[in-house]
Scaffold this active site. Structure first.
Site, short mmCIF file in Angstrom:
data_model
loop_
_atom_site.label_atom_id
_atom_site.label_comp_id
_atom_site.label_asym_id
_atom_site.label_seq_id
_atom_site.Cartn_x
_atom_site.Cartn_y
_atom_site.Cartn_z
N HIS A 190 14.85 90.00 -42.36
CA HIS A 190 15.11 90.82 -41.17
C HIS A 190 16.31 90.27 -40.40
O HIS A 190 17.17 91.03 -39.94
CB HIS A 190 13.90 90.82 -40.23
CG HIS A 190 12.68 91.50 -40.78
ND1 HIS A 190 11.45 90.92 -40.83
CD2 HIS A 190 12.51 92.75 -41.30
CE1 HIS A 190 10.57 91.76 -41.34
NE2 HIS A 190 11.19 92.87 -41.65
N LYS A 213 -0.82 99.56 -42.05
CA LYS A 213 -0.87 98.10 -42.15
C LYS A 213 -1.72 97.49 -41.03
O LYS A 213 -1.68 97.98 -39.89
CB LYS A 213 0.54 97.50 -42.04
CG LYS A 213 1.44 97.78 -43.23
CD LYS A 213 2.79 97.10 -43.02
CE LYS A 213 3.75 97.40 -44.17
NZ LYS A 213 5.12 96.91 -43.87
N ARG A 217 15.28 96.37 -50.29
CA ARG A 217 15.17 95.23 -51.22
C ARG A 217 15.11 95.70 -52.67
O ARG A 217 15.70 95.10 -53.55
CB ARG A 217 13.92 94.41 -50.90
CG ARG A 217 13.95 93.71 -49.56
CD ARG A 217 12.58 93.29 -49.13
NE ARG A 217 11.71 94.46 -49.00
CZ ARG A 217 10.52 94.47 -48.44
NH1 ARG A 217 10.03 93.35 -47.97
NH2 ARG A 217 9.81 95.57 -48.36
N SER A 244 7.08 90.58 -45.13
CA SER A 244 6.15 90.07 -44.11
C SER A 244 4.73 90.03 -44.66
O SER A 244 3.97 89.10 -44.38
CB SER A 244 6.19 90.95 -42.86
OG SER A 244 7.47 90.96 -42.31
O1 PNS Z 1 8.21 97.14 -41.35
P1 PNS Z 1 7.57 98.45 -41.72
O2 PNS Z 1 6.06 98.32 -41.76
O3 PNS Z 1 8.10 99.04 -43.01
O4 PNS Z 1 7.93 99.47 -40.52
C1 PNS Z 1 7.52 100.80 -40.62
C2 PNS Z 1 7.84 101.60 -39.36
C3 PNS Z 1 7.10 101.03 -38.14
C4 PNS Z 1 9.34 101.58 -39.10
C5 PNS Z 1 7.37 103.04 -39.68
O5 PNS Z 1 6.01 103.02 -40.03
C6 PNS Z 1 7.61 104.00 -38.52
O6 PNS Z 1 8.71 104.49 -38.35
N1 PNS Z 1 6.53 104.25 -37.75
C7 PNS Z 1 6.59 105.10 -36.59
C8 PNS Z 1 5.81 106.41 -36.82
C9 PNS Z 1 6.68 107.47 -37.49
O7 PNS Z 1 7.75 107.81 -37.01
N2 PNS Z 1 6.19 108.00 -38.62
C10 PNS Z 1 6.84 109.02 -39.38
C11 PNS Z 1 7.85 108.45 -40.38
S1 PNS Z 1 8.68 109.72 -41.29
#
Ligand code: PNS
Length: 157
Positions: free
Chosen positions: A17, A41, A90, A127
């Site tokens: 990150h 998660k 990644r 993570s």
């Molecule tokens: O580090 P991560 O777990 O890959 O992060 C994922 C995250 C938090 C960026 C993603 O789950 C997210 O954007 N959540 C917010 C809810 C949302 O907008 N959902 C629709 C996505 S198309």
């Protein structure tokens, strides 16, 4: 230059990150590192802990700030006036997953996504695996900063 959002769970933030943050900070006028909620998660660190870890991480970058959000990412971007989402990639599996979200996010509000390939030496760090290895007593100090490492050890003491 545009304002960008780098969203993630950051549970905890890794050196992967940090690499994406450093590169995106150089490419955009302002970068908001936004700790959000991934509904699929389980979290180890609270919002406050994730903000503290991220605040320490971005201390060297004058144009980076930390925020949290708990709704849709696109709504957060609109609120913040950010036109770009930054995501690190990644693997091909990341690409398949992230591409679908990028299309959905663009369709919803027009916000675009910029992908940064992770540094090859960080391509295997996640993570989720860091949490699992730490929980089972494995060595994770080369995947996170010293401060995050201390917090992980404290969680499992
Ligand atoms: O580090 P991560 O777990 O890959 O992060 C994922 C995250 C938090 C960026 C993603 O789950 C997210 O954007 N959540 C917010 C809810 C949302 O907008 N959902 C629709 C996505 S198309």
């Amino acid at each position: 230059m545009a304002k960008a959002v780098f969203p993630g769970s950051f549970d905890p933030p890794t050196i992967g990150h940090l690499d994406v943050i450093a590169r995106a900070a150089g490419a955009f006028e302002e970068l908001i590192v936004a700790a959000g909620v991934n509904q699929s998660k389980n979290r180890l660190f609270s919002d406050a802990e994730r903000v503290e870890m991220l605040t320490e991480l971005v201390e060297p970058f004058a144009n980076v700030r930390i925020a949290t959000f708990d709704g849709l990412l696109v709504d957060f971007c609109t609120e913040q006036g950010a036109s770009v989402i930054v995501k690190g990639l990644r693997t091909a599996a990341d690409y398949d997953y992230e591409l679908q979200m990028a299309h959905l996010n663009r369709r919803m509000t027009g916000v675009d996504t910029v992908f940064l390939p992770s540094a090859p030496e960080h391509g295997f760090i996640s993570s989720s695996w860091v949490k699992e290895i730490a929980k089972l007593g494995g060595e994770v100090s080369s995947f996170v900063t010293a401060s995050v490492h201390a917090r992980l050890l404290a969680k499992h003491r």
